[in-house]
Design a protein around this motif. Structure first.
Motif, short mmCIF file in Angstrom:
data_model
loop_
_atom_site.label_atom_id
_atom_site.label_comp_id
_atom_site.label_asym_id
_atom_site.label_seq_id
_atom_site.Cartn_x
_atom_site.Cartn_y
_atom_site.Cartn_z
N LEU A 1 -59.87 -45.58 -16.62
CA LEU A 1 -60.64 -46.57 -15.84
C LEU A 1 -61.04 -46.34 -14.51
CD1 LEU A 1 -57.88 -49.33 -16.77
CD2 LEU A 1 -60.10 -49.14 -17.52
N ALA A 2 -61.20 -44.89 -14.39
CA ALA A 2 -61.98 -44.40 -13.11
C ALA A 2 -62.46 -43.14 -13.50
CB ALA A 2 -61.15 -44.55 -11.86
N PRO A 3 -63.59 -42.84 -12.84
CA PRO A 3 -63.93 -41.17 -13.40
C PRO A 3 -63.14 -40.13 -12.97
CG PRO A 3 -65.75 -42.67 -12.27
CD PRO A 3 -64.54 -43.39 -12.28
N LEU A 4 -62.83 -39.18 -13.95
CA LEU A 4 -61.85 -38.08 -13.80
C LEU A 4 -62.62 -37.22 -12.69
CD1 LEU A 4 -60.20 -37.43 -17.03
CD2 LEU A 4 -59.57 -38.86 -15.16
N PRO A 5 -61.82 -36.52 -11.82
CA PRO A 5 -62.35 -35.71 -10.93
C PRO A 5 -63.34 -34.51 -11.42
CG PRO A 5 -60.15 -35.69 -10.52
CD PRO A 5 -60.52 -36.51 -11.87
N ALA A 6 -63.34 -34.01 -12.56
CA ALA A 6 -64.06 -32.97 -12.99
C ALA A 6 -65.46 -33.47 -13.70
CB ALA A 6 -63.54 -32.01 -14.11
N TRP A 7 -65.43 -34.83 -13.79
CA TRP A 7 -66.70 -35.41 -14.55
C TRP A 7 -67.97 -35.59 -13.43
CZ3 TRP A 7 -64.50 -39.82 -17.92
CH2 TRP A 7 -63.82 -39.45 -18.97
N GLY A 8 -67.78 -35.51 -12.28
CA GLY A 8 -68.74 -35.31 -11.27
C GLY A 8 -69.59 -36.62 -11.07
N MET A 9 -68.72 -38.01 -11.17
CA MET A 9 -69.20 -39.14 -11.23
C MET A 9 -68.75 -39.82 -10.12
SD MET A 9 -68.71 -39.94 -15.37
CE MET A 9 -69.29 -41.71 -15.30
N ALA A 10 -68.42 -39.40 -8.93
CA ALA A 10 -67.89 -39.80 -7.75
C ALA A 10 -68.94 -41.12 -7.38
CB ALA A 10 -67.65 -38.73 -6.76
N GLY A 11 -70.26 -40.90 -7.49
CA GLY A 11 -71.15 -42.07 -6.97
C GLY A 11 -71.42 -42.91 -8.08
N SER A 12 -71.02 -42.87 -9.36
CA SER A 12 -71.43 -43.58 -10.33
C SER A 12 -71.01 -45.06 -10.37
CB SER A 12 -70.90 -42.95 -11.68
OG SER A 12 -71.03 -43.75 -12.85
N ARG A 13 -71.84 -45.89 -11.03
CA ARG A 13 -71.52 -47.36 -11.15
C ARG A 13 -70.38 -47.69 -12.01
NH1 ARG A 13 -75.65 -48.12 -15.31
NH2 ARG A 13 -74.91 -49.24 -16.95
N PHE A 14 -69.97 -46.54 -13.07
CA PHE A 14 -68.87 -46.56 -13.76
C PHE A 14 -67.48 -46.32 -13.23
CE2 PHE A 14 -72.64 -45.85 -16.47
CZ PHE A 14 -72.86 -46.60 -17.19
N HIS A 15 -67.00 -47.53 -12.76
CA HIS A 15 -65.86 -47.49 -12.06
C HIS A 15 -65.08 -48.73 -12.07
CE1 HIS A 15 -62.95 -46.16 -9.29
NE2 HIS A 15 -63.44 -45.03 -8.85
N PRO A 16 -64.43 -48.98 -13.45
CA PRO A 16 -63.49 -50.30 -13.66
C PRO A 16 -62.54 -50.61 -12.44
CG PRO A 16 -63.54 -48.98 -15.58
CD PRO A 16 -64.26 -47.95 -14.45
N GLU B 1 -53.58 -37.31 -15.03
CA GLU B 1 -54.77 -37.68 -14.46
C GLU B 1 -55.48 -39.11 -14.82
OE1 GLU B 1 -55.65 -34.83 -17.77
OE2 GLU B 1 -54.17 -35.16 -16.17
N ILE B 2 -55.15 -39.53 -16.26
CA ILE B 2 -55.44 -40.70 -16.84
C ILE B 2 -54.68 -41.62 -16.35
CG2 ILE B 2 -56.04 -41.93 -19.04
CD1 ILE B 2 -56.72 -39.59 -20.15
N ALA B 3 -53.16 -41.51 -16.39
CA ALA B 3 -52.45 -42.63 -15.79
C ALA B 3 -52.75 -43.00 -14.41
CB ALA B 3 -50.98 -42.03 -15.98
N ALA B 4 -53.09 -42.07 -13.57
CA ALA B 4 -53.55 -42.29 -12.21
C ALA B 4 -54.66 -43.37 -12.09
CB ALA B 4 -53.99 -41.37 -11.54
N THR B 5 -55.54 -43.48 -13.08
CA THR B 5 -56.70 -44.31 -12.92
C THR B 5 -56.24 -45.68 -13.40
OG1 THR B 5 -57.72 -44.02 -15.27
CG2 THR B 5 -58.32 -42.27 -13.53
N VAL B 6 -55.35 -45.93 -14.35
CA VAL B 6 -54.80 -46.97 -14.97
C VAL B 6 -53.94 -47.72 -13.83
CG1 VAL B 6 -53.09 -48.08 -16.62
CG2 VAL B 6 -54.74 -46.24 -17.38
N ASP B 7 -53.31 -46.89 -13.07
CA ASP B 7 -52.30 -47.24 -12.00
C ASP B 7 -53.36 -48.08 -10.97
OD1 ASP B 7 -50.18 -46.54 -13.19
OD2 ASP B 7 -49.95 -44.88 -12.07
N ALA B 8 -54.35 -47.41 -10.67
CA ALA B 8 -55.36 -47.77 -9.61
C ALA B 8 -56.10 -49.12 -9.98
CB ALA B 8 -56.33 -46.84 -9.37
N PHE B 9 -56.42 -49.23 -11.45
CA PHE B 9 -56.97 -50.26 -12.13
C PHE B 9 -55.93 -51.59 -11.97
CE2 PHE B 9 -57.71 -53.63 -15.41
CZ PHE B 9 -59.13 -53.68 -15.07
#
Length: 507
Positions: A412-427, A450-458
């Motif tokens: 639910l958020a781009p992972l660090p290694a994906w290089g998508m920090a500025g991407s619109r794809f950020h639920p 690393e995935i659980a952290a994106t879920v927690d943030a969401f």
């Protein structure tokens, strides 16, 4: 005796290998960190242009400096960008090289420049424009202290080490990124070890899963001369865990390491081809373009649940995701509840593909809504795994006919290694725009950190904005729990989530 010749990544010189080299030498090996022309202070450029070929020659010189008569085994280690000059040199000195170690890097191909491996997608696009404009000279400025994350996870690197990395960083000549790698194929005979840094990206299990998808292009990873190690650290293991890295390099030189299982070769089916854990009716599929519909008997139109697979999934994967047993099972389960169940294929083959995958999903939704058997005003979307980023557009601008959004073990958020920090794809940033849209989230209790952290943030963001979020927890569940974990542990969560989605569609 082994001689380790090590080549660093972008902006960094031989200094990053100091601790690792000391440990290799203490263990009885020889170690040489190659100073790269135009980057390392000890080797300034003597001509105007520095390209990848310049660095290939630097590595060849290091190989040729090893006395061949004493019979040492040369192990070339390439980190990040460093794998490009390593492969170029190994291709020309294949008879001298005992093994190539890929240290947390990609798999460069003949004719492809290192530019293709720049992780930050926005920066890669900018550099591509400069390359297409014919720019060969100039440099890329090194990152500041807080910018290294654009080039890889800094997990495990202490504050002092990160400051030292920043202080010693040097500009990267653009020619080293723009000049294509040229290989004759001789390097294919050299044994290979991949060292994966799990906190920067995929671990061994994830790579095995990619192989299991059946893409012929990945079959090379299962050859007997290919081994793997995994380190629980970020992108700079020579700084975060030099002792462990030195041990792994020695074991790699000895031919040790994990070997991947070829696709279709195993006692049990890979996770994505195992059966769905619930009994569902054997409804036939109705294929329409890149969409399969499972329509229950009886009069329509009916609400529809559209299941969006995760990824990235290799382009050559067979069977295609819409035919995977779990997704077909979900679609038939929806049909058993009186809904039209839908699976689809989208082109998320790489983390750079989210834009076209989003377009594929939108096109599939319109195709489904146009079907006369579907109630176009009652649609639910259900996303899985890496497809979770595709929820962004639907959260940010939910149409009136979207009655529910569901997600299973999503990213639910781009992972660090994906290089998508500025991407619109950020639920996690879009959920505050979801308004009254109900969201059903199936959460795996044993999710990768690393995935659980994106879920927690969401979840935190959803609570702050009072979004209509329903959590369905699978406490002992892993990523992909439907086909990985015992059915008795997953069935209740699947049934509860489906009942909730159906209720939102019919209420």
């Amino acid at each position: 005796m082994q001689v380790f010749i090590m080549v660093a990544g972008v902006f960094t010189g031989a200094h990053v290998w100091q601790e690792t080299a000391e440990r290799l030498v203490a263990a009885g090996s020889a170690a040489h960190a190659v100073p790269l022309t135009g980057i390392d202070p000890s080797r300034p450029a003597t001509s105007g242009h520095v390209g990848l070929e310049t660095h290939i020659e630097d590595v060849i010189a290091a190989i040729d400096a090893v006395d061949a008569t004493s019979g040492p085994e040369i192990v070339l280690v390439g980190h990040d960008y460093g794998i490009h000059p390593v492969l170029g040199a190994a291709d020309r000195r294949a008879e001298r090289v005992a093994r190539v170690v890929y240290l947390d890097c990609g798999m460069p191909q003949n004719g492809v420049p290192a530019l293709a491996a720049v992780p930050d997608q926005a920066l890669r696009a900018q550099l591509t424009e400069r390359a297409e404009a014919g720019e060969r000279e100039g440099v890329l400025a090194p990152p500041g202290l807080d910018e290294w994350g654009r080039w890889g996870s800094t997990a495990g690197v202490g504050e002092a080490e990160l400051k030292r990395l920043t202080a010693l960083a040097a500009p990267q000549p653009l020619g080293t990124l723009f000049q294509p790698l040229r290989l004759t194929g001789a390097v294919a005979t050299v044994p290979v070890t991949g060292v994966l840094c799990a906190r920067n990206g995929a671990g061994i299990d994830q790579v095995q899963r990619l192989v299991d998808f059946g893409d012929p292009a990945l079959a090379v990873l299962t050859e007997p001369q290919v081994t793997f190690f995994e380190l629980p650290t970020g992108h700079w293991p020579m700084l975060s865990c030099p002792d462990t890295l030195a041990d792994v390099l020695q074991r790699a030189a000895a031919g040790e390491g994990h070997r991947l299982r070829p696709a279709g070769d195993g006692a049990s089916a890979p996770a994505h081809l195992r059966p769905f854990p619930l009994d569902v009716p054997e409804l036939p599929r109705d294929r329409r373009g890149h969409v399969d519909l499972y329509v229950p008997d009886g009069d329509g139109p009916r609400p529809a649940v559209i299941f969006v697979h995760g990824g990235p999934v290799p382009a050559g994967a067979r069977p295609r995701p819409r035919e995977w047993p779990a997704l077909v099972g979900y679609a038939r389960l929806a049909a058993a509840e009186g809904m039209v169940g839908v699976t689809l294929d989208h082109r998320l083959h790489d983390v750079a593909d989210y834009h076209r995958a989003a377009a594929d999903v939108a096109a599939a939704v319109e195709l489904v809504r146009a079907d006369t058997r579907v109630d176009s005003d009652r649609i639910a979307l259900w996303f899985f795994s890496g497809g979770g980023l595709l929820t962004t557009d639907w959260l940010a601008r939910p149409p009136a006919w979207l009655r529910c959004l569901a997600a299973s073990y999503p990213v639910l958020a781009p992972l660090p290694a994906w290089g998508m920090a500025g991407s619109r794809f950020h639920p996690a940033r879009a959920v505050d725009q979801a308004g009254p849209l109900p969201v059903v989230l199936l959460r795996a209790g044993r999710e990768a950190p690393e995935i659980a952290a994106t879920v927690d943030a969401f979840v935190s963001a959803a609570k702050r904005c009072a979004a209509r979020l329903e959590l369905v927890d699978v406490p002992g569940g892993h990523h992909g729990f439907e086909t990985i974990d015992p059915p008795e542990e997953t069935r209740p969560a699947l049934q509860r989530a489906m009942r909730s989605v159906v209720a939102h569609l019919t209420g």
